[in-house]
Design an enzyme around this catalytic site. Structure first.
Site, PDB file in Angstrom:
ATOM      1  N   ASP A  82       0.876  -1.171   0.000  1.00  0.00           N
ATOM      2  CA  ASP A  82       0.000   0.000   0.000  1.00  0.00           C
ATOM      3  C   ASP A  82       0.909   1.214   0.000  1.00  0.00           C
ATOM      4  O   ASP A  82       1.546   1.540   1.002  1.00  0.00           O
ATOM      5  CB  ASP A  82      -0.896  -0.007   1.245  1.00  0.00           C
ATOM      6  CG  ASP A  82      -1.843   1.193   1.292  1.00  0.00           C
ATOM      7  OD1 ASP A  82      -1.682   2.117   0.464  1.00  0.00           O
ATOM      8  OD2 ASP A  82      -2.724   1.212   2.172  1.00  0.00           O
ATOM      9  N   LYS A 107       1.004  15.195 -10.336  1.00  0.00           N
ATOM     10  CA  LYS A 107       1.849  14.565 -11.354  1.00  0.00           C
ATOM     11  C   LYS A 107       2.939  15.522 -11.844  1.00  0.00           C
ATOM     12  O   LYS A 107       4.047  15.098 -12.172  1.00  0.00           O
ATOM     13  CB  LYS A 107       0.991  14.063 -12.513  1.00  0.00           C
ATOM     14  CG  LYS A 107       0.109  12.874 -12.138  1.00  0.00           C
ATOM     15  CD  LYS A 107       0.917  11.655 -11.700  1.00  0.00           C
ATOM     16  CE  LYS A 107       0.046  10.427 -11.499  1.00  0.00           C
ATOM     17  NZ  LYS A 107       0.816   9.228 -11.117  1.00  0.00           N
ATOM     18  N   ALA A 109      -6.172  18.633  -8.568  1.00  0.00           N
ATOM     19  CA  ALA A 109      -5.267  17.949  -7.629  1.00  0.00           C
ATOM     20  C   ALA A 109      -4.367  16.936  -8.332  1.00  0.00           C
ATOM     21  O   ALA A 109      -3.155  16.893  -8.105  1.00  0.00           O
ATOM     22  CB  ALA A 109      -6.088  17.249  -6.545  1.00  0.00           C
ATOM     23  N   TYR A 110      -4.954  16.119  -9.209  1.00  0.00           N
ATOM     24  CA  TYR A 110      -4.194  15.062  -9.893  1.00  0.00           C
ATOM     25  C   TYR A 110      -3.102  15.661 -10.774  1.00  0.00           C
ATOM     26  O   TYR A 110      -1.945  15.231 -10.726  1.00  0.00           O
ATOM     27  CB  TYR A 110      -5.152  14.211 -10.735  1.00  0.00           C
ATOM     28  CG  TYR A 110      -4.491  13.074 -11.475  1.00  0.00           C
ATOM     29  CD1 TYR A 110      -4.160  11.884 -10.823  1.00  0.00           C
ATOM     30  CD2 TYR A 110      -4.204  13.177 -12.840  1.00  0.00           C
ATOM     31  CE1 TYR A 110      -3.563  10.839 -11.513  1.00  0.00           C
ATOM     32  CE2 TYR A 110      -3.611  12.140 -13.530  1.00  0.00           C
ATOM     33  CZ  TYR A 110      -3.296  10.965 -12.867  1.00  0.00           C
ATOM     34  OH  TYR A 110      -2.693   9.937 -13.550  1.00  0.00           O
ATOM     35  N   ASN A 164       3.956   2.639 -10.374  1.00  0.00           N
ATOM     36  CA  ASN A 164       2.727   2.912 -11.116  1.00  0.00           C
ATOM     37  C   ASN A 164       1.566   3.304 -10.207  1.00  0.00           C
ATOM     38  O   ASN A 164       0.638   3.971 -10.639  1.00  0.00           O
ATOM     39  CB  ASN A 164       2.348   1.673 -11.940  1.00  0.00           C
ATOM     40  CG  ASN A 164       0.962   1.778 -12.530  1.00  0.00           C
ATOM     41  OD1 ASN A 164       0.725   2.547 -13.457  1.00  0.00           O
ATOM     42  ND2 ASN A 164       0.021   1.012 -11.972  1.00  0.00           N
ATOM     43  N   VAL A 196      -1.581  18.587 -10.634  1.00  0.00           N
ATOM     44  CA  VAL A 196      -0.479  19.199  -9.880  1.00  0.00           C
ATOM     45  C   VAL A 196       0.370  18.120  -9.207  1.00  0.00           C
ATOM     46  O   VAL A 196       1.599  18.218  -9.161  1.00  0.00           O
ATOM     47  CB  VAL A 196      -1.005  20.220  -8.849  1.00  0.00           C
ATOM     48  CG1 VAL A 196       0.149  20.801  -8.037  1.00  0.00           C
ATOM     49  CG2 VAL A 196      -1.762  21.351  -9.551  1.00  0.00           C
ATOM     50  N   THR A 250      -8.891   2.737 -18.693  1.00  0.00           N
ATOM     51  CA  THR A 250      -8.845   2.022 -17.422  1.00  0.00           C
ATOM     52  C   THR A 250      -9.916   2.582 -16.493  1.00  0.00           C
ATOM     53  O   THR A 250     -10.612   3.539 -16.831  1.00  0.00           O
ATOM     54  CB  THR A 250      -7.471   2.208 -16.731  1.00  0.00           C
ATOM     55  OG1 THR A 250      -7.294   3.606 -16.427  1.00  0.00           O
ATOM     56  CG2 THR A 250      -6.326   1.731 -17.604  1.00  0.00           C
ATOM     57  N   VAL A 292      -5.192   6.182 -21.251  1.00  0.00           N
ATOM     58  CA  VAL A 292      -5.438   4.738 -21.341  1.00  0.00           C
ATOM     59  C   VAL A 292      -6.834   4.403 -20.819  1.00  0.00           C
ATOM     60  O   VAL A 292      -7.303   4.975 -19.829  1.00  0.00           O
ATOM     61  CB  VAL A 292      -4.356   3.968 -20.552  1.00  0.00           C
ATOM     62  CG1 VAL A 292      -4.605   2.465 -20.617  1.00  0.00           C
ATOM     63  CG2 VAL A 292      -2.967   4.290 -21.117  1.00  0.00           C
TER      64      VAL A 292
END
Length: 288
Positions: free
Chosen positions: A84, A213, A208-209, A112, A211, A246, A244
């Site tokens: 985790d 990354k 949020a995502y 990942n 920034v 997913t 992708v």
């Protein structure tokens, strides 16, 4: 059994992570790094899901046809280990296992694991930054001493981390960042601005995502620079797998998971001519 190559893939029970494990097994025989038996650790938070993913791979028609796995006479063996990424003790537990089981060192880690949450508020920002930025870099530091001198770290970032969404001031801070502390100060400023409801005034997107990354790309560059300055031969790079199809993209992606796995796998087991601290997309180095 002894292995010539040992790799770890985090967040690998589904989606891009599972495809990365699959493509590693398929591509390793023709990799310039192939020098014998290959062990891949498929890691995930949930033991049941992780072990089920391995069972699926063991019955995978393409892997069977290619005789990629050890059970079919191939080179690759896949084992599950719990991880985790948001739990420091879980990171340490995996690192301790790797150190004990592979005293000669491991060859690569593909980080990942990550999260993308719906909505936008201070709590979502805090949770997202913690997983995608802080804990991913914590994992890098835990695994770095375990890597052979020829080892590699691959951090799966995102095209959403490109710097075209920021004010010139923030963009220049990212580009000028030399240490992880430099990047972390930008992440802290973002979180503080969001709490005040003024992230756009401060030059950040309300995302949020994205920034997190961007932070991961900057942090990867800084980690690679520091490792190189210390004389380490470990190659540390990050990449965008593309958009992708997913769960994370809610099924809207235009690439298959196997297509998304190509760049991370390239950075893990193909000839990248000693590149480190770089950002890749569509199997080539790109501008951040």
């Amino acid at each position: 059994m002894s292995y010539s190559k040992v790799g770890v893939v985090t967040g690998a029970n589904k989606g891009i992570g599972l495809a990365i494990v699959r493509q590693l097994a398929l591509q390793y025989p023709k990799s310039p790094l192939n020098n014998g038996p290959f062990l891949i650790y498929l890691t995930a938070r949930d033991k049941g899901r992780g072990e089920a993913a391995i069972k699926d791979l063991e019955q995978d028609a393409q892997l069977k046809k290619a005789r990629a796995l050890k059970a079919d006479g191939g080179l690759a063996e896949i084992k599950f280990h719990e991880l985790d990424i948001t739990d420091s003790s879980s990171i340490k537990s995996l690192a301790d296992h790797l150190k004990q089981a592979h005293s000669d060192g491991i060859d690569f880690v593909v980080n990942n694991a990550g999260i993308a949450m719906d909505g936008f508020d201070a709590n979502i920002v805090k949770t997202t930054l913690d997983c995608n930025y802080y804990k991913t870099l914590e994992a890098c530091h835990a695994f770095l001493p375990l890597l052979k001198s020829t080892g590699r770290i691959v951090n799966v970032a995102s095209m959403s981390g490109h710097l075209n969404k920021y004010s010139d001031d923030i963009r220049n801070r990212f580009l000028a960042s030399k240490t992880e502390d430099d990047v972390s100060s930008i992440m802290k400023d973002f979180a503080t601005a969001v709490e005040a409801g003024k992230e756009k005034d401060a030059g950040f997107p309300s995302a949020a995502y994205a920034v997190s990354k961007a932070g991961l790309i900057g942090g990867t560059r800084a980690l690679a620079r520091t490792a190189k300055e210390k004389g380490s031969g470990v190659l540390i790079n990050c990449c965008c797998p593309g958009y992708v199809n997913t769960d994370m993209s809610k099924g809207n992606g235009t690439k298959t998971p196997d297509e998304g796995a190509q760049t991370p796998v390239l950075l893990a087991i193909q000839d990248i001519q000693g590149k480190t601290g770089t950002f890749w997309q569509s199997e080539k180095e790109i501008e951040w």
